[in-house]
Design an enzyme around this catalytic site. Structure first.
Site, PDB file in Angstrom:
ATOM      1  N   GLU A 127       0.870  -1.123   0.404  1.00 31.87           N
ATOM      2  CA  GLU A 127       0.486  -0.224   0.046  1.00 31.87           C
ATOM      3  C   GLU A 127       0.492   1.768   0.108  1.00 31.87           C
ATOM      4  O   GLU A 127       0.277   2.384   0.855  1.00 31.87           O
ATOM      5  CB  GLU A 127      -0.837  -0.291   1.265  1.00 31.87           C
ATOM      6  CG  GLU A 127      -1.767  -0.994   1.211  1.00 31.87           C
ATOM      7  CD  GLU A 127      -2.583  -0.839   1.855  1.00 31.87           C
ATOM      8  OE1 GLU A 127      -2.496  -0.055   3.534  1.00 31.87           O
ATOM      9  OE2 GLU A 127      -3.578  -1.899   2.929  1.00 31.87           O
ATOM     10  N   ASN A 169       1.630  -5.258  -3.388  1.00 34.97           N
ATOM     11  CA  ASN A 169       0.690  -5.805  -3.113  1.00 34.97           C
ATOM     12  C   ASN A 169      -0.078  -4.452  -2.719  1.00 34.97           C
ATOM     13  O   ASN A 169       0.529  -3.632  -1.898  1.00 34.97           O
ATOM     14  CB  ASN A 169       0.679  -6.212  -1.715  1.00 34.97           C
ATOM     15  CG  ASN A 169      -1.320  -7.120  -1.788  1.00 34.97           C
ATOM     16  OD1 ASN A 169      -1.332  -8.050  -2.116  1.00 34.97           O
ATOM     17  ND2 ASN A 169      -1.303  -6.667  -0.144  1.00 34.97           N
ATOM     18  N   HIS A 206     -10.299  -5.595  -2.282  1.00 34.69           N
ATOM     19  CA  HIS A 206     -11.669  -5.499  -1.489  1.00 34.69           C
ATOM     20  C   HIS A 206     -12.260  -4.806  -2.553  1.00 34.69           C
ATOM     21  O   HIS A 206     -12.492  -3.784  -2.931  1.00 34.69           O
ATOM     22  CB  HIS A 206     -10.654  -5.136  -0.383  1.00 34.69           C
ATOM     23  CG  HIS A 206     -10.401  -5.886   0.443  1.00 34.69           C
ATOM     24  ND1 HIS A 206     -10.221  -6.978   1.292  1.00 34.69           N
ATOM     25  CD2 HIS A 206      -8.796  -5.464   0.650  1.00 34.69           C
ATOM     26  CE1 HIS A 206      -8.517  -6.808   1.576  1.00 34.69           C
ATOM     27  NE2 HIS A 206      -8.097  -6.430   1.948  1.00 34.69           N
ATOM     28  N   GLU A 235      -6.500 -10.587  -1.307  1.00 34.79           N
ATOM     29  CA  GLU A 235      -6.981 -10.816  -0.695  1.00 34.79           C
ATOM     30  C   GLU A 235      -8.564 -10.580  -0.461  1.00 34.79           C
ATOM     31  O   GLU A 235      -9.264  -9.903  -0.158  1.00 34.79           O
ATOM     32  CB  GLU A 235      -6.734  -9.189   0.210  1.00 34.79           C
ATOM     33  CG  GLU A 235      -5.142  -9.340   1.024  1.00 34.79           C
ATOM     34  CD  GLU A 235      -4.492  -7.866   1.813  1.00 34.79           C
ATOM     35  OE1 GLU A 235      -5.704  -6.665   1.680  1.00 34.79           O
ATOM     36  OE2 GLU A 235      -3.908  -7.295   2.093  1.00 34.79           O
ATOM     37  N   ASP A 237     -12.321 -10.384  -0.886  1.00 36.64           N
ATOM     38  CA  ASP A 237     -13.510 -10.227  -0.439  1.00 36.64           C
ATOM     39  C   ASP A 237     -14.114  -9.517  -1.315  1.00 36.64           C
ATOM     40  O   ASP A 237     -14.017  -8.424  -1.597  1.00 36.64           O
ATOM     41  CB  ASP A 237     -13.453  -9.959   1.464  1.00 36.64           C
ATOM     42  CG  ASP A 237     -13.188  -8.131   1.228  1.00 36.64           C
ATOM     43  OD1 ASP A 237     -13.179  -7.667  -0.110  1.00 36.64           O
ATOM     44  OD2 ASP A 237     -12.762  -8.662   2.749  1.00 36.64           O
TER      45      ASP A 237
HETATM   46  C1  XIL Z   1      -6.548  -5.640   7.883  1.00 34.32           C
HETATM   47  C2  XIL Z   1      -6.941  -7.328   8.994  1.00 34.32           C
HETATM   48  O1  XIL Z   1      -8.075  -8.368   8.200  1.00 34.32           O
HETATM   49  C3  XIL Z   1      -7.309  -7.060  10.373  1.00 34.32           C
HETATM   50  O2  XIL Z   1      -7.620  -7.915  11.210  1.00 34.32           O
HETATM   51  C4  XIL Z   1      -7.129  -5.620  10.860  1.00 34.32           C
HETATM   52  O3  XIL Z   1      -7.664  -5.287  12.185  1.00 34.32           O
HETATM   53  C5  XIL Z   1      -6.571  -5.134  10.231  1.00 34.32           C
HETATM   54  O4  XIL Z   1      -5.574  -4.944   8.792  1.00 34.32           O
HETATM   55  N1  XIL Z   1      -5.211  -4.398   3.585  1.00 34.32           N
HETATM   56  C6  XIL Z   1      -3.858  -4.966   4.216  1.00 34.32           C
HETATM   57  C7  XIL Z   1      -4.715  -6.016   5.545  1.00 34.32           C
HETATM   58  O5  XIL Z   1      -2.936  -5.483   3.361  1.00 34.32           O
HETATM   59  O6  XIL Z   1      -3.657  -6.362   6.065  1.00 34.32           O
HETATM   60  C8  XIL Z   1      -5.729  -5.725   5.942  1.00 34.32           C
HETATM   61  O7  XIL Z   1      -5.494  -7.014   6.685  1.00 34.32           O
HETATM   62  C9  XIL Z   1      -6.699  -5.515   5.297  1.00 34.32           C
HETATM   63  C10 XIL Z   1      -6.519  -3.940   4.290  1.00 34.32           C
END
Ligand code: XIL
Length: 302
Positions: A127, A169, A206, A235, A237
Site C-alpha cells: 500500500e 501489494n 476488496h 485479499e 472479499d
Molecule cells: C486487516 C486485518 O484483516 C484486520 O484484522 C486488521 O485489524 C487490519 O488489517 N489490507 C491489508 C491487510 O493489506 O493487511 C488488512 O488486514 C486489510 C487491508
C-alpha cells in the site's frame, strides 16, 4: 474437483485464505481451512508490529503457529508484509530519516532470513501508493525516508531470501483507468527495466458498492503480467449476497484463470464472521461454516 484447492490445482494455481492464529482452536474453522485451501496468509501475525514489538527483538511464536500448521499440511505461505505504513510497532511510528530507513531494512533482513525457504511469496511493500488522481506515492514515514525506499526494500528482501517471490501489494489498483493503477504499473515497469528484483504484483481486491469489480479487471491483470511479473489476487472479499455476489466471485475467478501469469487467488478470511469488515457477508462460507452460493460459483469457475 470438490474443493477450492483441488480445483485451482487443475490449472496449476492455488487457492488461499487469510488465517488468524487465535482461531486455530476452532474446529469448524480449521476443518474448512484444512479441506479447502492450499495457501495461507497470516491476517496480522507477520506484520511489523507483531514480529518486532521492540526494536531488534523479534517475536515469531504466533506467526510460527500459522506457518508450521500450513507447511505441515503441505500448504504454502504468503508472507504479509515486510514494509507497510500501517501496523508498525510504536517505536517505529515516530522514527524518521536514516534511523527509520535502517530500522526498516534491518526488519526486512531479519524476518526474510528467519523465514528463508518457507515462504512462497513475500508482500515486500504494501500500500505505498496514494488514492485519488495523483498516481504518486502515499505520504508516510517510510516514503519520507526517500523515494527509493521501495527499491531498497526489495533489494534487502532478495539478499535475505533468494528463494521467495517478491511482490508489491495494493488495493484500488484493479481498474486499469485509475491513476493509482497507472502509478504502480510505471513503478513495476521501471523496476523491471533497471533490474530491481520484483517478481509479482498482488491485487488485494476488496470489492464493495463503492469499489465494485471493474469491467477491465482482467485487462489490468494481463497488462501487469505483460511486464514480466506474476500477478495474484491476494485479499479477495466481495460485499453482497446471493446470485449477485456469486456472479462477482465467478468473474474475478475467471479473470485470473484467463491470465496465464495469474498464479492464484486468496480470500481474506473463511466465514463471513471471520471478515475484517465490520458488517456484511463478503466471504465464501456463512457464519456456520456452510458453503454459500459464492462458494459454488467460484468452484465452478476454477
Ligand atoms: C486487516 C486485518 O484483516 C484486520 O484484522 C486488521 O485489524 C487490519 O488489517 N489490507 C491489508 C491487510 O493489506 O493487511 C488488512 O488486514 C486489510 C487491508
Amino acid at each position: 474437483a470438490t474443493t477450492l484447492a483441488a480445483a485451482a490445482q487443475q490449472s496449476g494455481r492455488y487457492f488461499g485464505t487469510a488465517v488468524a492464529a487465535y482461531k486455530l482452536n476452532d474446529s469448524t474453522y480449521t476443518g474448512i481451512l484444512n479441506r479447502e485451501f492450499d495457501m495461507v496468509t497470516a491476517e496480522n501475525e507477520m506484520k511489523m508490529d507483531a514480529l518486532e514489538p521492540n526494536q531488534n527483538q523479534f517475536s515469531y511464536g504466533t506467526a510460527d503457529r500459522i506457518v508450521n500448521l500450513a507447511l505441515n499440511q503441505g500448504k504454502r505461505v504468503r508472507g504479509h508484509a515486510l514494509a507497510w505504513h500501517m501496523q508498525q510497532p510504536g517505536w517505529m511510528q515516530n522514527m524518521g530519516g536514516t534511523q527509520l530507513r535502517n530500522a526498516m531494512l534491518n526488519h526486512i533482513t531479519q524476518v526474510a532470513t528467519y523465514y528463508r525457504g518457507k515462504i512462497y511469496a513475500w508482500d515486500v511493500v504494501n500500500e505505498a501508493f496514494a488514492d485519488g488522481s495523483s498516481g504518486g506515492r502515499r505520504d508516510s514515514n517510510l516514503q519520507r525516508t526517500g523515494d527509493d525506499w521501495i527499491e531498497a526494500a526489495f533489494r534487502a528482501a532478495r539478499a535475505a531470501d533468494p528463494t521467495a517471490k517478491l511482490c508489491y501489494n495494493d488495493y484500488n489498483t484493479d481498474d486499469w483507468s485509475h491513476a493509482k493503477t497507472q502509478g504502480v504499473y510505471r513503478m513495476v515497469q521501471d523496476f523491471k527495466s533497471r533490474g530491481v528484483p520484483i517478481d509479482c504484483v498482488g491485487f488485494q481486491s476488496h470489492f464493495n458498492s463503492q469499489s465494485p469489480v471493474p469491467g477491465n479487471y482482467q485487462t489490468t491483470l494481463q497488462n501487469f503480467a505483460n511486464l514480466g511479473v506474476d500477478v495474484q489476487i491476494t485479499e479477495l472479499d466481495i460485499e453482497g449476497s446471493g446470485s449477485t455476489q456469486a456472479q462477482n466471485y465467478s468473474r474475478v475467478t475467471q479473470a485470473c484463470l484467463a491470465v496465464a501469469r495469474c498464479t492464484g487467488i486468496t480470500v481474506w478470511g473463511i466465514r463471513d464472521t471471520d471478515s475484517w469488515r465490520a458488517s456484511g457477508t463478503p466471504l465464501l462460507f456463512d457464519g456456520n461454516g456452510n458453503k454459500k452460493q459464492a462458494y459454488n460459483s467460484t468452484l465452478d469457475a476454477l
